[in-house]
Design a protein around this motif. Sequence first.
Motif, short mmCIF file in Angstrom:
data_model
loop_
_atom_site.label_atom_id
_atom_site.label_comp_id
_atom_site.label_asym_id
_atom_site.label_seq_id
_atom_site.Cartn_x
_atom_site.Cartn_y
_atom_site.Cartn_z
N ASP A 1 35.17 30.96 20.89
CA ASP A 1 33.72 31.12 20.76
C ASP A 1 33.46 32.24 19.75
OD1 ASP A 1 30.98 31.42 21.06
OD2 ASP A 1 31.02 31.11 23.22
N ALA A 2 33.03 31.86 18.57
CA ALA A 2 32.92 32.79 17.44
C ALA A 2 31.79 33.80 17.60
CB ALA A 2 32.72 32.02 16.14
N HIS A 3 30.86 33.54 18.52
CA HIS A 3 29.69 34.42 18.61
C HIS A 3 29.22 34.48 20.05
CE1 HIS A 3 26.08 36.33 16.67
NE2 HIS A 3 25.63 36.10 17.89
N THR A 4 29.51 35.58 20.74
CA THR A 4 29.07 35.72 22.12
C THR A 4 28.45 37.10 22.34
OG1 THR A 4 30.92 36.82 23.28
CG2 THR A 4 31.19 34.48 22.74
N HIS A 5 27.80 37.22 23.49
CA HIS A 5 27.32 38.50 23.99
C HIS A 5 27.92 38.74 25.38
CE1 HIS A 5 24.71 39.22 20.61
NE2 HIS A 5 24.29 37.97 20.68
N ASP A 6 29.22 38.51 25.45
CA ASP A 6 29.96 38.61 26.70
C ASP A 6 30.55 40.00 26.93
OD1 ASP A 6 29.43 35.92 27.15
OD2 ASP A 6 31.33 35.24 26.32
N ASP A 7 30.06 41.01 26.22
CA ASP A 7 30.63 42.36 26.29
C ASP A 7 30.75 42.87 27.72
OD1 ASP A 7 29.08 41.80 23.82
OD2 ASP A 7 29.88 43.73 23.16
N GLN A 8 29.73 42.62 28.54
CA GLN A 8 29.76 43.07 29.93
C GLN A 8 30.52 42.11 30.82
OE1 GLN A 8 25.94 44.23 31.73
NE2 GLN A 8 26.57 43.25 33.63
N VAL A 9 30.26 40.83 30.71
CA VAL A 9 30.81 39.89 31.69
C VAL A 9 32.32 39.75 31.60
CG1 VAL A 9 28.69 38.61 32.05
CG2 VAL A 9 30.24 37.89 30.25
N VAL A 10 32.93 40.05 30.45
CA VAL A 10 34.40 40.01 30.41
C VAL A 10 35.01 41.12 31.25
CG1 VAL A 10 34.60 38.84 28.17
CG2 VAL A 10 34.51 41.35 28.24
N LEU A 11 34.20 42.11 31.64
CA LEU A 11 34.68 43.20 32.48
C LEU A 11 34.45 42.95 33.96
CD1 LEU A 11 33.29 46.23 30.40
CD2 LEU A 11 35.57 45.23 30.29
N CYS A 12 33.86 41.82 34.30
CA CYS A 12 33.38 41.59 35.66
C CYS A 12 34.23 40.63 36.48
CB CYS A 12 31.94 41.08 35.62
SG CYS A 12 30.77 42.29 34.93
N GLY A 13 35.45 40.34 36.01
CA GLY A 13 36.34 39.48 36.77
C GLY A 13 36.40 38.07 36.24
N PRO A 14 37.52 37.37 36.49
CA PRO A 14 37.73 36.03 35.92
C PRO A 14 36.65 35.02 36.27
CG PRO A 14 39.78 36.90 36.79
CD PRO A 14 38.71 37.87 37.21
N ALA A 15 36.13 35.06 37.51
CA ALA A 15 35.16 34.05 37.92
C ALA A 15 33.87 34.11 37.12
CB ALA A 15 34.85 34.20 39.41
N CYS A 16 33.58 35.28 36.55
CA CYS A 16 32.35 35.43 35.76
C CYS A 16 32.39 34.65 34.45
CB CYS A 16 32.09 36.91 35.47
SG CYS A 16 31.61 37.85 36.93
N MET A 17 33.55 34.14 34.08
CA MET A 17 33.68 33.42 32.82
C MET A 17 33.68 31.90 33.01
SD MET A 17 33.47 35.92 30.86
CE MET A 17 33.51 34.94 29.37
N LEU A 18 33.23 31.44 34.16
CA LEU A 18 33.16 29.99 34.39
C LEU A 18 32.33 29.30 33.32
CD1 LEU A 18 33.65 27.46 36.13
CD2 LEU A 18 31.63 28.12 37.48
N ASN B 1 40.58 35.51 26.57
CA ASN B 1 40.91 36.54 25.60
C ASN B 1 39.63 37.08 24.97
OD1 ASN B 1 43.80 35.99 25.82
ND2 ASN B 1 43.35 34.13 24.66
N THR B 2 39.70 38.33 24.52
CA THR B 2 38.52 38.99 23.94
C THR B 2 38.88 39.62 22.60
OG1 THR B 2 37.71 39.51 26.16
CG2 THR B 2 36.72 40.72 24.32
N LEU B 3 38.04 39.38 21.62
CA LEU B 3 38.12 40.02 20.31
C LEU B 3 36.80 40.75 20.11
CD1 LEU B 3 40.30 39.75 17.92
CD2 LEU B 3 38.58 38.33 16.81
N ALA B 4 36.84 42.02 19.69
CA ALA B 4 35.62 42.84 19.76
C ALA B 4 35.21 43.42 18.43
CB ALA B 4 35.83 43.99 20.77
N LEU B 5 33.91 43.27 18.14
CA LEU B 5 33.24 43.92 17.01
C LEU B 5 32.51 45.16 17.50
CD1 LEU B 5 31.66 40.63 15.65
CD2 LEU B 5 33.49 41.89 14.48
N ILE B 6 32.17 46.05 16.57
CA ILE B 6 31.36 47.22 16.88
C ILE B 6 29.98 47.02 16.28
CG2 ILE B 6 31.08 49.70 16.49
CD1 ILE B 6 33.28 48.97 18.49
N GLY B 7 28.94 47.27 17.10
CA GLY B 7 27.58 46.99 16.69
C GLY B 7 26.90 48.16 16.00
N HIS B 8 26.24 47.87 14.90
CA HIS B 8 25.50 48.88 14.14
C HIS B 8 24.36 49.49 14.97
CE1 HIS B 8 22.25 49.71 10.97
NE2 HIS B 8 23.15 50.65 10.78
N MET B 9 23.69 48.66 15.80
CA MET B 9 22.63 49.21 16.65
C MET B 9 23.18 50.25 17.62
SD MET B 9 19.86 46.33 17.77
CE MET B 9 20.57 44.79 17.24
#
Length: 494
Positions: free
Chosen positions: A62-79, A140-148
């Motif tokens: 998934d080339a574009h997500t806002h999953d920054d928080q939910v990837v930290l919340c346990g496997p079931a959160c990624m259903l 898996n998670t790949l992370a960018l850093i946001g200018h905001m």
Amino acid sequence: MTLRCDLIIRDATLIDGTGAPRRRGDIGVKGDRIAAIGDLSAMAADREVMAEGRVVAPGFIDAHTHDDQVVLCGPACMLCKTSQGVTTVVVGNCGISLSPVTMATRPPPPLDGVCAPEWWIFDSFAAYADRLRANPSAVNTLALIGHMSLRIGAMGRDLDRPATDREAEAMRKQLAQALAEGAVGLSTGLFYPPSKHAPTDEVIAVAEALRGTGGLYVTHMRDEADHVLDSIEETLKIGAAVGAPIIISHHKCAQPENHGRSVETLPLIERHAAQYPVAFDMYPYTASSTSLGARKPRPDVAVTVTTSVPHPEMAGRALADIATEWGVSLEDAAARLMPAGGVFHNMGEEDVRRIMAHPLSMIGSDGGPLAKHPHPRLWGTFPRVLGRYSRDLGLFDLETAVHKMTGRTASIFGIADRGVLREGAFADLVLFDAATVADRATFTEPRQVADGIVETWVNGASVYTHAGGASDTPAGRLLRRDATPLLGPSPLAV
């Protein structure tokens, strides 16, 4: 001695993610890697899955997500992702990342729609990465850093102005540190109030940290509507100034008066891509979704409320209906609902198809996992491309569809040994039925798992089955980009 695998998927239609023609065969997995591909009838495995001709492909990226928080919340959160066959997500998009900034109070929109106030606790990317490694996700998670996020860290809430040279330098240093700690690039959201007052020169000054690193410049452009061509030119200027490969986020031509203008935007991007690495992601819907205050409401663009802090009961309701019920204007209704999010039906189907079919495109969901009534793209993006656009409409063949979700995305983001079916590559896999795969998420009922996604594996571990749902296996890893600088033209062939 006969090689024994942990898993063999037998009699599958193999689509390898490169765009090459499909073939029939078996695929064997040992540990977290693909051990063998072909006729594996002489091999045994602890578990065997009979594909019966169904497709095995690389897990979708998934080339574009806002999953920054939910990837930290346990496997079931990624259903919402594993049920689509997604095995890797790119976080930190649109200028919004959960690090490297801490906040004691609710962040300004649109940051508040991506991560809840109590999650802004990571003062460095290393701290975020440590948390993710200690509590792995299903993907898996790949992370960018946001200018905001960088802007708030350097400027506080005094954002309605350009940064000073000192503030820009502080942002550059923070970005450089985050890149050294494993982040893969800089994202911007120049459309939004926390960054709209940042001139091009400020962004270039911050992005100097990318120079020579191979880090990416990824952007929600300043304008995707009337001034979309100017924004493309600005985007290319920023990336080229610091030698960074460029990704235009969720490319679109927004608002009814701009429908059809992809006949202008795509040739412009192509001309630049012939000289310099440029790509774009997109999602397969004619509606966008963001903070409710991001665009002034207008009668000819239908809006549905996704979430509202003061009026949570209005999630899923049409803004026009709420305004009528309250006896106020659209603008007054939106103001009364905020902080809030919305779905904006502001794109044309002809542009969606033209942009999706273009060789430079890849697929990203841009879903909002915190919304009470999210855009259906959170649950339906990848099956929708496979089912509606590839199989039903014939926009491109299945091999091309898979390539836009796997091998192409892995190549653009520099993700080594993923996005392809190849011996030695990581065993991120999806098994799906090409005849039945389809999105079930709708604008009315957005939280629906797809049909036809049979099973998803991440690093060799099963994380989802259609029959059993999400597993509790924390199989995901934090990924790094292959930092080899990519300075040539973008490949146009798929």
